[in-house]
Design an enzyme around this catalytic site. Structure first.
Site, PDB file in Angstrom:
ATOM      1  N   HIS A 122       5.043  -3.204   6.707  1.00  0.00           N
ATOM      2  CA  HIS A 122       5.060  -4.611   7.137  1.00  0.00           C
ATOM      3  C   HIS A 122       4.037  -5.387   6.317  1.00  0.00           C
ATOM      4  O   HIS A 122       2.870  -5.009   6.265  1.00  0.00           O
ATOM      5  CB  HIS A 122       4.697  -4.743   8.620  1.00  0.00           C
ATOM      6  CG  HIS A 122       5.653  -4.060   9.530  1.00  0.00           C
ATOM      7  ND1 HIS A 122       6.903  -4.560   9.800  1.00  0.00           N
ATOM      8  CD2 HIS A 122       5.556  -2.903  10.215  1.00  0.00           C
ATOM      9  CE1 HIS A 122       7.530  -3.751  10.627  1.00  0.00           C
ATOM     10  NE2 HIS A 122       6.738  -2.726  10.882  1.00  0.00           N
ATOM     11  N   THR A 172      -5.125   7.194   4.663  1.00  0.00           N
ATOM     12  CA  THR A 172      -4.765   5.920   4.036  1.00  0.00           C
ATOM     13  C   THR A 172      -4.646   6.020   2.528  1.00  0.00           C
ATOM     14  O   THR A 172      -4.061   5.141   1.903  1.00  0.00           O
ATOM     15  CB  THR A 172      -5.800   4.836   4.379  1.00  0.00           C
ATOM     16  OG1 THR A 172      -7.086   5.266   3.928  1.00  0.00           O
ATOM     17  CG2 THR A 172      -5.833   4.554   5.872  1.00  0.00           C
ATOM     18  N   LYS A 173      -5.223   7.076   1.942  1.00  0.00           N
ATOM     19  CA  LYS A 173      -5.165   7.292   0.492  1.00  0.00           C
ATOM     20  C   LYS A 173      -4.736   8.728   0.233  1.00  0.00           C
ATOM     21  O   LYS A 173      -5.006   9.619   1.037  1.00  0.00           O
ATOM     22  CB  LYS A 173      -6.530   7.036  -0.132  1.00  0.00           C
ATOM     23  CG  LYS A 173      -6.924   5.585  -0.017  1.00  0.00           C
ATOM     24  CD  LYS A 173      -8.176   5.272  -0.775  1.00  0.00           C
ATOM     25  CE  LYS A 173      -8.324   3.771  -0.743  1.00  0.00           C
ATOM     26  NZ  LYS A 173      -9.558   3.238  -0.632  1.00  0.00           N
TER      27      LYS A 173
END
Length: 194
Positions: A122, A172-173
């Site tokens: 999103h 997140t990485k």
């Protein structure tokens, strides 16, 4: 003998899921594959025990981009993207949600893990436009062979082969192979091997 029994059970499960397969194919023609997949996995998710495992697997082997017959999908697990690939000997625990994901062989996913389709599903940069109208990007999240993702983790980026992700972590990485990572956001704590 054991292999023959498993093959027979898989065949029986395939026949048993024919109504769900027909419903999926009709829904896919009208609503699209992903919408039809969401509804079908919601219907199959609450089936308990070994019976549920066989029925979910028989269904998923025919509707996902790839699903090995040795994969085990737990109670309450939902799928939202037909492009998902599940490798050999993969275990997905109960009450997980999987978007566009590639689970390579021997991956272990504990209970309550969420792997949406990347970290940008999103967009939200324009405050004058509702988030739902800003679009997004779905990307394949790959969890490498032999990795283990602990309970309640959220995985938004690739996880290397043999890597352990601690319970409750948020990836997140991308994480390299053969490390132990934990935290929010997940950080490499140490290598698995000296």
């Amino acid at each position: 003998m054991k292999a023959a029994v498993k093959l027979l059970l898989h065949a029986v499960a395939t026949v048993a899921v024919l109504p769900w397969l027909l419903s999926y194919w009709l829904g896919a023609a009208v609503l699209g594959k992903n919408r039809a997949l969401e509804g079908a996995t919601q219907a199959l998710a609450p089936l308990p025990g070994l019976t549920g495992v066989y029925l979910r697997r028989a269904f998923l082997c025919r509707v996902l981009a790839g699903c090995d017959r040795s994969a085990e999908i737990g109670f309450g697990t939902l799928f939202s993207q037909a492009g998902t690939v599940i490798g050999a000997n993969v275990y997905v625990g109960p009450r997980c949600h999987l978007g566009l994901v590639r689970l390579e062989r021997d991956v272990l996913i504990a209970a309550g893990v969420h792997v949406p389709s990347g970290g940008a599903t999103h967009h939200f940069a324009d405050p004058t436009v509702p988030i739902r109208e800003q679009g997004g990007e779905r990307t394949v999240v790959t969890i490498g062979a032999g990795a283990w993702v602990g309970s309640g983790a959220v995985v938004l980026a690739d996880v290397g082969a043999g890597t352990v992700v601690g319970a409750g972590s948020v990836v997140t990485k991308p994480l390299p192979p053969n490390v132990i990572a934990a935290g929010v956001p997940a950080k490499v704590i140490r290598s698995r091997f000296p």
